[in-house]
Every structure is written in C-alpha cells, then in structure tokens.
Design an enzyme around this catalytic site. Structure first.
Site, short mmCIF file in Angstrom:
data_model
loop_
_atom_site.label_atom_id
_atom_site.label_comp_id
_atom_site.label_asym_id
_atom_site.label_seq_id
_atom_site.Cartn_x
_atom_site.Cartn_y
_atom_site.Cartn_z
N CYS A 74 0.98 -1.13 0.17
CA CYS A 74 0.08 0.11 0.01
C CYS A 74 0.94 1.23 -0.05
O CYS A 74 1.76 1.50 0.84
CB CYS A 74 -0.90 0.00 1.28
SG CYS A 74 -2.22 1.54 1.30
N ASN A 77 1.56 -4.66 -6.45
CA ASN A 77 0.33 -5.30 -6.32
C ASN A 77 -0.23 -4.94 -7.87
O ASN A 77 0.13 -4.14 -8.33
CB ASN A 77 -0.39 -4.61 -5.27
CG ASN A 77 -0.63 -3.18 -5.21
OD1 ASN A 77 0.18 -2.59 -5.94
ND2 ASN A 77 -1.20 -2.69 -4.06
N THR A 115 -0.36 3.26 -4.83
CA THR A 115 0.23 2.39 -5.69
C THR A 115 -0.82 2.52 -7.13
O THR A 115 -0.18 2.53 -8.16
CB THR A 115 0.25 1.01 -5.36
OG1 THR A 115 -1.08 0.42 -5.16
CG2 THR A 115 1.21 0.83 -4.39
N CYS A 143 -5.40 6.18 -3.60
CA CYS A 143 -4.51 4.82 -3.73
C CYS A 143 -3.22 5.22 -4.21
O CYS A 143 -3.06 5.67 -5.21
CB CYS A 143 -5.38 3.91 -4.57
SG CYS A 143 -4.51 2.35 -4.83
#
Length: 291
Positions: free
Chosen positions: A87, A164, A232, A230
């Site tokens: 994250c 991710n 990423t 967010c």
C-alpha cells in the site's frame, strides 16, 4: 476479550487503523478486521496496518534476507479482511506511526527500510512529507476490458504491477470520470486471477507543464471499494499515462485524487527502473478497542 490500542491515520484521505504488535501476538480474523474498518459500527478505515517486528512474522524472513535493516514489517489488511501485498499511501502513514511512537528513527537524508509482502521498500522524508521507493514495476500480460456502472461501453485497460496488481483505464473527459459509479465493482474481462485495483484517469490540460506530467484519477480498490486515494494506483496511473504518451513523456508526475495530490517519479537504478511515491502522512487520533 483483549484491548487493542490503535491510531487512526491517513494519506490524502486513504485512511487506516494502525497498531503496534512487535511480538506478532495479535492475529485478527477477517471478520474482526472488517468490523473495525466498518464506518458505521467500527472505527472506519480502508484497511488495517499492523506493525510487527520482521523476525516475528513468517513473511518477515524474506524481508530480512533482502535487507537486514528491515526491522519492521507492514502487515496490511484490506477493509474486508483480505491480505494485500503493498500500500503506497499506507507505507508513508506506517512510517509516520513508527517515528511518532519512537519505534524507529528517520532523520533528513536517511532511509527507513520497511518489510512488505512485495519486498522491502525504502522510505525517506521529503518536502511533501514522505517518499517511498516502490521498486521495479512491470507491464502485465493481456489486454483487459473494463466495464463500470454509468460508463456506456467497455473500455480497454492497461495492466501494471507495482508490487500489487492494477488495471488503468483512460477516459475522454472529466465528465466521464465523474459519472462513473464506483460504488459498484468494475468488471475486468478476462477476470484477473488475484483481482486488481482499477484506476480511471483523465489527463490535465495541458498534460505536461514545466516538464511535469499532470493527471486526475479515481480508483476502486479490491477489498476496499472506492477510496479517496490509492498510492500504488497513482503510481500505476502515471506509468500508464507515460506509456500511452510515448517517447518524450516526462518521468515526474502530479496525480490529483479526490483526497488531495501525490507525486510520482520514475528513475533508473542498477537493477532497472524504479518508481517512487511522495505525499503527506497524517495521524489523526488514538483510541482503544475491545476485540
């Protein structure tokens, strides 16, 4: 029943419940995580960040093998209780939590290595707050289509992994961006094996000014739904926009999200191109929970 001492924090509105568990003794269930993150009956958050010493969590062995100084491991859980690899906003808030609680030190010019499920990530202080080197990135295989409520047709997406998985979709206008109803999960075709965060992006006018790119983004995060930011995802959105723009596109970007603005920078290293994320990290309040 045990008492959990926690801190609430956020990075550009992407909010988290954080707690220190150096010995790795607190093993919250998915239902407990979901209950804590519930905005009506719990504290309310996009996820939970547990600070555990790397030597006391199974995944920490790989972090210590990569960097013996990665003393702390960021155990991140989404709002639905599922485990996440990384994250970008969370690691900045996590670093602030460690520093403010005298669990780690980070002087100007120094680096704080943090263990995560996607490897060790290095954090530094900067003018925006904190900057995290998110490591190497890669394009994902395939050509996914994305369907979202209130967008009339499926849109092509670009798969990007930054520790991710993400699928980034370019939209034609701010009106399209605002009309998408991200209370509903976008549908990715073909379905991604591990799911993916989905970012919808519009370029600013002009897209590049003084050598810095500028885009606007909304995101639906797997396991959390639409979030105000967010980290990423902002990185993936900037990488995708640079990819679409082609040769001559800048390596530095400003990404506007509903919760604020973050910075993204691509830079060469010995093991390939890395990408970093910078932005604020705020701790809001402390409390106790019976779990």
């Amino acid at each position: 029943m045990a008492t959990l001492h926690f801190t609430k924090g956020h990075g550009t509105g992407n909010d988290f419940v954080l707690f220190a568990d150096p010995a790795g003794e607190v093993d919250l269930t998915e239902d407990q995580v979901a209950a804590i993150c519930d905005r009506h009956f719990g504290v309310g958050a996009n996820g939970i960040l547990r600070a555990v010493l790397s030597r006391n969590i199974a995944e920490g062995a790989a972090a210590l093998a990569e960097d013996a100084d990665a003393e702390w491991f960021m155990d991140y859980r989404n709002a639905d209780g599922s485990v996440a690899e990384m994250c970008g906003n969370g690691i900045r808030v996590f670093s602030r939590f460690l520093i403010d609680n005298a669990l780690a030190r980070l002087e100007p010019g120094e680096t704080l290595p943090i263990g995560t499920r996607s490897g060790v990530r290095d954090v530094q202080r900067n003018a925006a707050g904190f900057q995290a080197d998110l490591g190497r990135w890669r394009l994902s295989a395939g050509e996914p289509l994305v369907r979202a409520k209130e967008l009339p047709v499926a849109r092509p997406g670009l798969g990007i992994t930054v520790g991710n998985p993400h699928v980034v979709v370019a939209l034609a206008s701010v009106e399209e961006l605002e009309s998408a109803d991200l209370a509903y999960s976008p549908v990715i075709e073909p379905e991604q094996p591990d799911g993916a965060n989905v970012e919808f992006v519009v370029a600013a006018e002009p897209m590049v000014k003084d050598g810095v790119g500028h885009i606007r983004m909304r995101v639906h995060e797997r396991g959390s739904g639409e979030t105000l930011s967010c980290g990423t995802g902002a990185v993936a959105a900037a990488l995708a926009t640079r990819y679409w723009a082609g040769a001559g596109a800048p390596n530095q970007w400003k990404v506007d999200v509903p919760g604020g603005t973050v910075g993204v920078r691509m830079f060469p290293t010995e093991d390939g191109e890395h990408v970093s994320l910078s932005g604020p990290a705020e701790l809001v309040f402390v409390g106790e929970l019976e779990v």
